[in-house]
Scaffold this motif. Structure first.
Motif, PDB file in Angstrom:
ATOM      1  N   SER A   1       0.842  -1.186   0.000  1.00 25.32           N
ATOM      2  CA  SER A   1       0.000   0.000   0.000  1.00 25.32           C
ATOM      3  C   SER A   1       0.879   1.239   0.000  1.00 25.32           C
ATOM      4  N   VAL A   2       0.744   2.073  -1.039  1.00 27.33           N
ATOM      5  CA  VAL A   2       1.560   3.265  -1.167  1.00 27.33           C
ATOM      6  C   VAL A   2       0.888   4.463  -0.501  1.00 27.33           C
ATOM      7  N   CYS A   3      -0.393   4.635  -0.790  1.00 26.55           N
ATOM      8  CA  CYS A   3      -1.094   5.763  -0.185  1.00 26.55           C
ATOM      9  C   CYS A   3      -2.574   5.448  -0.079  1.00 26.55           C
ATOM     10  N   GLU A   4      -3.197   6.132   0.796  1.00 26.05           N
ATOM     11  CA  GLU A   4      -4.637   5.989   0.967  1.00 26.05           C
ATOM     12  C   GLU A   4      -5.264   7.345   0.707  1.00 26.05           C
ATOM     13  N   ILE A   5      -6.330   7.367  -0.090  1.00 24.41           N
ATOM     14  CA  ILE A   5      -6.980   8.637  -0.387  1.00 24.41           C
ATOM     15  C   ILE A   5      -8.492   8.495  -0.230  1.00 24.41           C
ATOM     16  N   TRP A   6      -9.113   9.601   0.059  1.00 23.52           N
ATOM     17  CA  TRP A   6     -10.572   9.675   0.104  1.00 23.52           C
ATOM     18  C   TRP A   6     -11.001  10.563  -1.057  1.00 23.52           C
ATOM     19  N   VAL A   7     -11.871  10.039  -1.912  1.00 20.56           N
ATOM     20  CA  VAL A   7     -12.303  10.753  -3.102  1.00 20.56           C
ATOM     21  C   VAL A   7     -13.790  11.085  -2.973  1.00 20.56           C
ATOM     22  N   PRO A   8     -14.173  12.364  -3.092  1.00 17.89           N
ATOM     23  CA  PRO A   8     -15.593  12.698  -3.013  1.00 17.89           C
ATOM     24  C   PRO A   8     -16.320  12.287  -4.296  1.00 17.89           C
ATOM     25  N   VAL A   9     -17.486  11.743  -4.124  1.00 23.47           N
ATOM     26  CA  VAL A   9     -18.347  11.431  -5.267  1.00 23.47           C
ATOM     27  C   VAL A   9     -19.718  12.034  -4.999  1.00 23.47           C
ATOM     28  N   SER A  10     -20.326  12.493  -6.039  1.00 22.83           N
ATOM     29  CA  SER A  10     -21.664  13.047  -5.856  1.00 22.83           C
ATOM     30  C   SER A  10     -22.677  12.043  -6.374  1.00 22.83           C
ATOM     31  N   SER A  11     -23.772  11.949  -5.679  1.00 24.62           N
ATOM     32  CA  SER A  11     -24.834  11.068  -6.134  1.00 24.62           C
ATOM     33  C   SER A  11     -25.973  11.948  -6.630  1.00 24.62           C
ATOM     34  N   THR A  12     -26.289  11.810  -7.892  1.00 16.76           N
ATOM     35  CA  THR A  12     -27.359  12.599  -8.468  1.00 16.76           C
ATOM     36  C   THR A  12     -28.507  11.687  -8.840  1.00 16.76           C
ATOM     37  N   VAL A  13     -29.688  12.189  -8.682  1.00 19.50           N
ATOM     38  CA  VAL A  13     -30.883  11.450  -9.031  1.00 19.50           C
ATOM     39  C   VAL A  13     -31.303  11.870 -10.433  1.00 19.50           C
ATOM     40  N   ILE A  14     -31.504  10.898 -11.297  1.00 21.14           N
ATOM     41  CA  ILE A  14     -31.937  11.185 -12.662  1.00 21.14           C
ATOM     42  C   ILE A  14     -33.425  11.489 -12.635  1.00 21.14           C
ATOM     43  N   GLY A  15     -33.783  12.595 -13.248  1.00 19.51           N
ATOM     44  CA  GLY A  15     -35.184  12.974 -13.328  1.00 19.51           C
ATOM     45  C   GLY A  15     -35.552  13.363 -14.745  1.00 19.51           C
ATOM     46  N   CYS A  16     -36.798  13.136 -15.093  1.00  8.94           N
ATOM     47  CA  CYS A  16     -37.269  13.461 -16.443  1.00  8.94           C
ATOM     48  C   CYS A  16     -38.073  14.748 -16.484  1.00  8.94           C
TER      49      CYS A  16
ATOM     50  N   SER B   1     -36.389   7.398 -18.486  1.00  9.08           N
ATOM     51  CA  SER B   1     -35.183   6.652 -18.846  1.00  9.08           C
ATOM     52  C   SER B   1     -33.933   7.270 -18.222  1.00  9.08           C
ATOM     53  N   SER B   2     -32.828   6.556 -18.327  1.00  7.13           N
ATOM     54  CA  SER B   2     -31.571   7.000 -17.721  1.00  7.13           C
ATOM     55  C   SER B   2     -30.994   8.254 -18.369  1.00  7.13           C
TER      56      SER B   2
ATOM     57  N   GLN C   1     -42.013  11.728  -8.104  1.00  9.76           N
ATOM     58  CA  GLN C   1     -41.266  12.935  -8.463  1.00  9.76           C
ATOM     59  C   GLN C   1     -40.586  12.833  -9.822  1.00  9.76           C
ATOM     60  N   ASN C   2     -41.188  12.074 -10.745  1.00  9.50           N
ATOM     61  CA  ASN C   2     -40.680  11.962 -12.123  1.00  9.50           C
ATOM     62  C   ASN C   2     -39.223  11.528 -12.188  1.00  9.50           C
ATOM     63  N   GLN C   3     -38.833  10.631 -11.278  1.00  7.96           N
ATOM     64  CA  GLN C   3     -37.461  10.150 -11.237  1.00  7.96           C
ATOM     65  C   GLN C   3     -37.275   8.917 -12.118  1.00  7.96           C
ATOM     66  N   HIS C   4     -36.026   8.530 -12.305  1.00 13.90           N
ATOM     67  CA  HIS C   4     -35.645   7.383 -13.124  1.00 13.90           C
ATOM     68  C   HIS C   4     -36.512   6.158 -12.796  1.00 13.90           C
ATOM     69  N   LEU C   5     -37.045   5.545 -13.829  1.00 12.16           N
ATOM     70  CA  LEU C   5     -37.904   4.359 -13.790  1.00 12.16           C
ATOM     71  C   LEU C   5     -39.340   4.646 -13.342  1.00 12.16           C
ATOM     72  N   SER C   6     -39.696   5.906 -13.129  1.00 15.30           N
ATOM     73  CA  SER C   6     -41.110   6.233 -12.887  1.00 15.30           C
ATOM     74  C   SER C   6     -41.880   5.920 -14.166  1.00 15.30           C
ATOM     75  N   VAL C   7     -43.137   5.514 -14.023  1.00 10.86           N
ATOM     76  CA  VAL C   7     -43.960   5.160 -15.185  1.00 10.86           C
ATOM     77  C   VAL C   7     -45.234   5.991 -15.169  1.00 10.86           C
ATOM     78  N   ILE C   8     -45.567   6.553 -16.332  1.00 10.78           N
ATOM     79  CA  ILE C   8     -46.817   7.293 -16.496  1.00 10.78           C
ATOM     80  C   ILE C   8     -47.622   6.638 -17.612  1.00 10.78           C
ATOM     81  N   GLN C   9     -48.914   6.942 -17.631  1.00  8.97           N
ATOM     82  CA  GLN C   9     -49.790   6.388 -18.659  1.00  8.97           C
ATOM     83  C   GLN C   9     -50.692   7.499 -19.181  1.00  8.97           C
TER      84      GLN C   9
END
Length: 102
Positions: free
Chosen positions: A14-29, A76-77, A47-55
């Motif tokens: 192990s050479v180095c240890e790092i913490w990397v920030p990641v953002s989590s975004t919600v896909i919306g249509c 959709s994605s 809330q019209n988010q990913h995989l919501s279904v309308i008719q």
């Protein structure tokens, strides 16, 4: 913001240890397009988010969907409402052939 832990390995050491920030975004249509002479109903999701279904439904008996038109659309994605054929054009209600008799 969430953080992901990562370790860099070089030749098994192990050479180095790092913490990397990641953002989590919600896909919306966004809000689905309204249907002229019709309405839409939320089948699943919220809330019209990913995989919501309308008719879509037309105002029957005066309007109807053309033969073969798709009613269900899924968020959709890529952030677009699409039918089962991956087409994002919403259906159009057309006047029905039934006559109104008061």
């Amino acid at each position: 913001m969430d953080w992901v832990y990562s370790t860099l390995w070089l030749l098994g050491v192990s050479v180095c240890e790092i913490w990397v920030p990641v953002s989590s975004t919600v896909i919306g249509c966004g809000k689905p397009e309204p249907l002229l002479n019709g309405r839409l109903k939320v089948i699943s999701g919220s809330q019209n988010q990913h995989l919501s279904v309308i008719q879509y439904h037309c105002n029957e008996p005066f309007y109807t969907l053309p033969e073969g038109a798709k009613r269900n659309f899924t968020c959709s994605s890529d952030g677009k409402w699409k039918d089962s054929l991956k087409i994002s054009l919403i259906p159009q209600c057309i006047p029905s052939n039934s006559e109104f008799h008061p």
